[in-house]
Design an enzyme around this catalytic site. Sequence first.
Site, PDB file in Angstrom:
ATOM      1  N   HIS A  15      -7.966   0.687  -4.460  1.00  0.00           N
ATOM      2  CA  HIS A  15      -9.005   0.668  -3.541  1.00  0.00           C
ATOM      3  C   HIS A  15      -9.585   1.514  -3.610  1.00  0.00           C
ATOM      4  O   HIS A  15      -9.546   2.409  -2.730  1.00  0.00           O
ATOM      5  CB  HIS A  15      -8.480   0.267  -2.143  1.00  0.00           C
ATOM      6  N   ASP A  63      -6.816  -5.909   4.062  1.00  0.00           N
ATOM      7  CA  ASP A  63      -6.143  -4.635   4.049  1.00  0.00           C
ATOM      8  C   ASP A  63      -6.028  -3.742   6.069  1.00  0.00           C
ATOM      9  O   ASP A  63      -7.243  -3.873   6.324  1.00  0.00           O
ATOM     10  CB  ASP A  63      -6.976  -4.115   3.506  1.00  0.00           C
ATOM     11  N   GLY A  64      -5.324  -3.696   6.243  1.00  0.00           N
ATOM     12  CA  GLY A  64      -4.946  -2.609   7.570  1.00  0.00           C
ATOM     13  C   GLY A  64      -4.684  -3.714   8.894  1.00  0.00           C
ATOM     14  O   GLY A  64      -4.975  -4.504   9.349  1.00  0.00           O
ATOM     15  N   SER A  85       1.203  -1.646  -0.004  1.00  0.00           N
ATOM     16  CA  SER A  85      -0.045  -0.045  -0.105  1.00  0.00           C
ATOM     17  C   SER A  85       0.419   1.502   0.408  1.00  0.00           C
ATOM     18  O   SER A  85       1.802   1.873   0.685  1.00  0.00           O
ATOM     19  CB  SER A  85      -0.679   0.079   0.920  1.00  0.00           C
ATOM     20  N   MET A 134     -11.231  -5.440   5.414  1.00  0.00           N
ATOM     21  CA  MET A 134     -10.448  -4.829   5.972  1.00  0.00           C
ATOM     22  C   MET A 134     -10.493  -4.878   7.157  1.00  0.00           C
ATOM     23  O   MET A 134     -11.124  -5.067   8.400  1.00  0.00           O
ATOM     24  CB  MET A 134     -11.719  -3.418   6.020  1.00  0.00           C
ATOM     25  N   GLY A 171      -9.141   4.395   6.115  1.00  0.00           N
ATOM     26  CA  GLY A 171      -9.305   5.948   6.085  1.00  0.00           C
ATOM     27  C   GLY A 171      -8.187   6.084   6.330  1.00  0.00           C
ATOM     28  O   GLY A 171      -7.586   7.701   6.137  1.00  0.00           O
ATOM     29  N   PHE A 172      -6.915   5.452   6.669  1.00  0.00           N
ATOM     30  CA  PHE A 172      -5.709   5.742   7.820  1.00  0.00           C
ATOM     31  C   PHE A 172      -4.880   5.004   7.653  1.00  0.00           C
ATOM     32  O   PHE A 172      -4.811   3.100   7.644  1.00  0.00           O
ATOM     33  CB  PHE A 172      -5.856   6.185   9.108  1.00  0.00           C
ATOM     34  N   GLY A 173      -3.662   4.734   7.126  1.00  0.00           N
ATOM     35  CA  GLY A 173      -2.798   4.045   7.377  1.00  0.00           C
ATOM     36  C   GLY A 173      -2.276   4.196   8.714  1.00  0.00           C
ATOM     37  O   GLY A 173      -2.260   4.550  10.000  1.00  0.00           O
ATOM     38  N   GLY A 174      -1.139   2.769   8.976  1.00  0.00           N
ATOM     39  CA  GLY A 174      -0.970   3.277  10.701  1.00  0.00           C
ATOM     40  C   GLY A 174      -2.066   2.477  11.324  1.00  0.00           C
ATOM     41  O   GLY A 174      -0.927   2.634  12.812  1.00  0.00           O
ATOM     42  N   ASP A 186      -4.134   3.311  -2.094  1.00  0.00           N
ATOM     43  CA  ASP A 186      -5.634   3.835  -1.395  1.00  0.00           C
ATOM     44  C   ASP A 186      -6.387   5.306  -2.369  1.00  0.00           C
ATOM     45  O   ASP A 186      -5.143   5.888  -2.280  1.00  0.00           O
ATOM     46  CB  ASP A 186      -4.882   3.464  -0.552  1.00  0.00           C
ATOM     47  N   HIS A 197      -1.137  -1.406  -4.350  1.00  0.00           N
ATOM     48  CA  HIS A 197      -2.677  -1.068  -3.733  1.00  0.00           C
ATOM     49  C   HIS A 197      -2.121   0.205  -3.395  1.00  0.00           C
ATOM     50  O   HIS A 197      -1.501   1.268  -2.921  1.00  0.00           O
ATOM     51  CB  HIS A 197      -2.685  -1.854  -2.413  1.00  0.00           C
ATOM     52  N   MET A 239     -12.192   4.097  -2.277  1.00  0.00           N
ATOM     53  CA  MET A 239     -12.866   4.462  -0.991  1.00  0.00           C
ATOM     54  C   MET A 239     -13.396   5.592  -0.878  1.00  0.00           C
ATOM     55  O   MET A 239     -13.434   7.117  -0.231  1.00  0.00           O
ATOM     56  CB  MET A 239     -11.881   4.177   0.598  1.00  0.00           C
ATOM     57  N   MET A 274      -9.047   7.792  -1.382  1.00  0.00           N
ATOM     58  CA  MET A 274      -9.684   8.319   0.075  1.00  0.00           C
ATOM     59  C   MET A 274     -10.504   9.957  -0.883  1.00  0.00           C
ATOM     60  O   MET A 274      -9.585  10.450  -1.478  1.00  0.00           O
ATOM     61  CB  MET A 274      -9.357   8.282   1.178  1.00  0.00           C
ATOM     62  N   GLY A 313       1.049  -2.306   4.236  1.00  0.00           N
ATOM     63  CA  GLY A 313       1.317  -0.528   4.430  1.00  0.00           C
ATOM     64  C   GLY A 313       2.537  -0.127   5.098  1.00  0.00           C
ATOM     65  O   GLY A 313       4.134   0.136   4.815  1.00  0.00           O
ATOM     66  N   SER A 314       2.554   0.282   5.859  1.00  0.00           N
ATOM     67  CA  SER A 314       2.754   0.833   7.028  1.00  0.00           C
ATOM     68  C   SER A 314       4.223   0.222   7.376  1.00  0.00           C
ATOM     69  O   SER A 314       5.302   0.775   7.443  1.00  0.00           O
ATOM     70  CB  SER A 314       2.725   1.820   9.202  1.00  0.00           C
TER      71      SER A 314
HETATM   72  C1  DX5 Z   1      -6.852   1.738   4.499  1.00  0.00           C
HETATM   73  C2  DX5 Z   1      -6.443   1.574   3.770  1.00  0.00           C
HETATM   74  C3  DX5 Z   1      -5.226   0.856   4.032  1.00  0.00           C
HETATM   75  C4  DX5 Z   1      -3.799   1.232   4.699  1.00  0.00           C
HETATM   76  C5  DX5 Z   1      -2.799  -0.520   4.900  1.00  0.00           C
HETATM   77  O1  DX5 Z   1      -7.837   3.457   4.828  1.00  0.00           O
HETATM   78  O2  DX5 Z   1      -7.314   1.198   3.387  1.00  0.00           O
HETATM   79  O3  DX5 Z   1      -4.864   0.192   2.354  1.00  0.00           O
HETATM   80  O4  DX5 Z   1      -3.175   2.309   3.625  1.00  0.00           O
HETATM   81  O5  DX5 Z   1      -1.733   0.305   5.772  1.00  0.00           O
HETATM   82  P1  DX5 Z   1      -1.722  -0.387   7.040  1.00  0.00           P
HETATM   83  O6  DX5 Z   1      -0.708  -1.675   6.371  1.00  0.00           O
HETATM   84  O7  DX5 Z   1      -0.523   1.105   7.684  1.00  0.00           O
HETATM   85  O8  DX5 Z   1      -2.680  -0.240   7.849  1.00  0.00           O
HETATM   86 ZN    ZN Z   2      -6.655  -0.292   1.123  1.00  0.00          ZN
END
Ligand code: DX5
Ligand code: ZN
Length: 224
Positions: free
Chosen positions: A68, A178-179, A9, A139, A144-147, A36, A34, A70, A38, A200-201
């Site tokens: 993805h 995912d997440g 991601s 999910m 909405g957010f990574g990490g 994202d 991936h 959103m 938003m 992602g993170s």
């Molecule tokens: C959250 C995203 C995810 C996110 C994953 O809304 O859909 O794809 O970026 O990031 P991590 O691995 O940091 O949770």
């Molecule tokens: Zn995603």
Amino acid sequence: MQNYKIAASILNADFAKLGAEVTSVIEAGADMIHFDVMDNHYVPNLTVGPIVCSALKKYGIKAPIDVHLMTKPVDNLILDFAKAGADYITIHPEASEHIDRSLQLIRDAGLKAGLAFNPATPLDYLEFLWDKLDLILLMSVNPGFGGQKFIKSVLPKVSAVRKLIDSHKKSNILLEVDGGVKLDNIDLIAKAGADTFVIGSAIFQSRDSHKVTLNKFQKILAST
Ligand code: DX5
Ligand code: ZN
């Protein structure tokens, strides 16, 4: 060994050098990117759109791009991302007035279609869509957010979807989580039945190189 896939991601990548980041993570062993999207409406964050997807393609990225969405609505963006070179497009059922039509739009554009379930979204939406899906995304954080922290109650949901995939004889459908996927939980998620992992993170904020991090994930998957 099961055919596991890692989707990196880009949400936590360094956007000032996105082409180089994506190249590096693919060379390090990620299977897809991936992407994202938003919209500050369906989710409380704002990221990137089709222009950035086509820029990555023009930059020379050949790996599949797993978009993805959103966003609400989705239909116009499906067409724009198809033109921008996406390979997969995944939508949330809450974000489309006509889910069947939106999934068909993705397929008609020659892309693979995915449906995403938030942690509290029931699986009922699957019932009449089995022939329209190439990917099911669960999910494991609220979008909405990574990490964010992995929500453990999603694990039985992963197992439930794996059973449904098996009973409908749809082993071609990817089951993506995912997440909050990290080195210390990916084995549990794989054992629950996922085959595709959005990370992602744990990749982009690791102190290790992309190569070292991806190797660690692959090693765990190989022994799961
Ligand atoms: C959250 C995203 C995810 C996110 C994953 O809304 O859909 O794809 O970026 O990031 P991590 O691995 O940091 O949770
Ligand atoms: Zn995603």
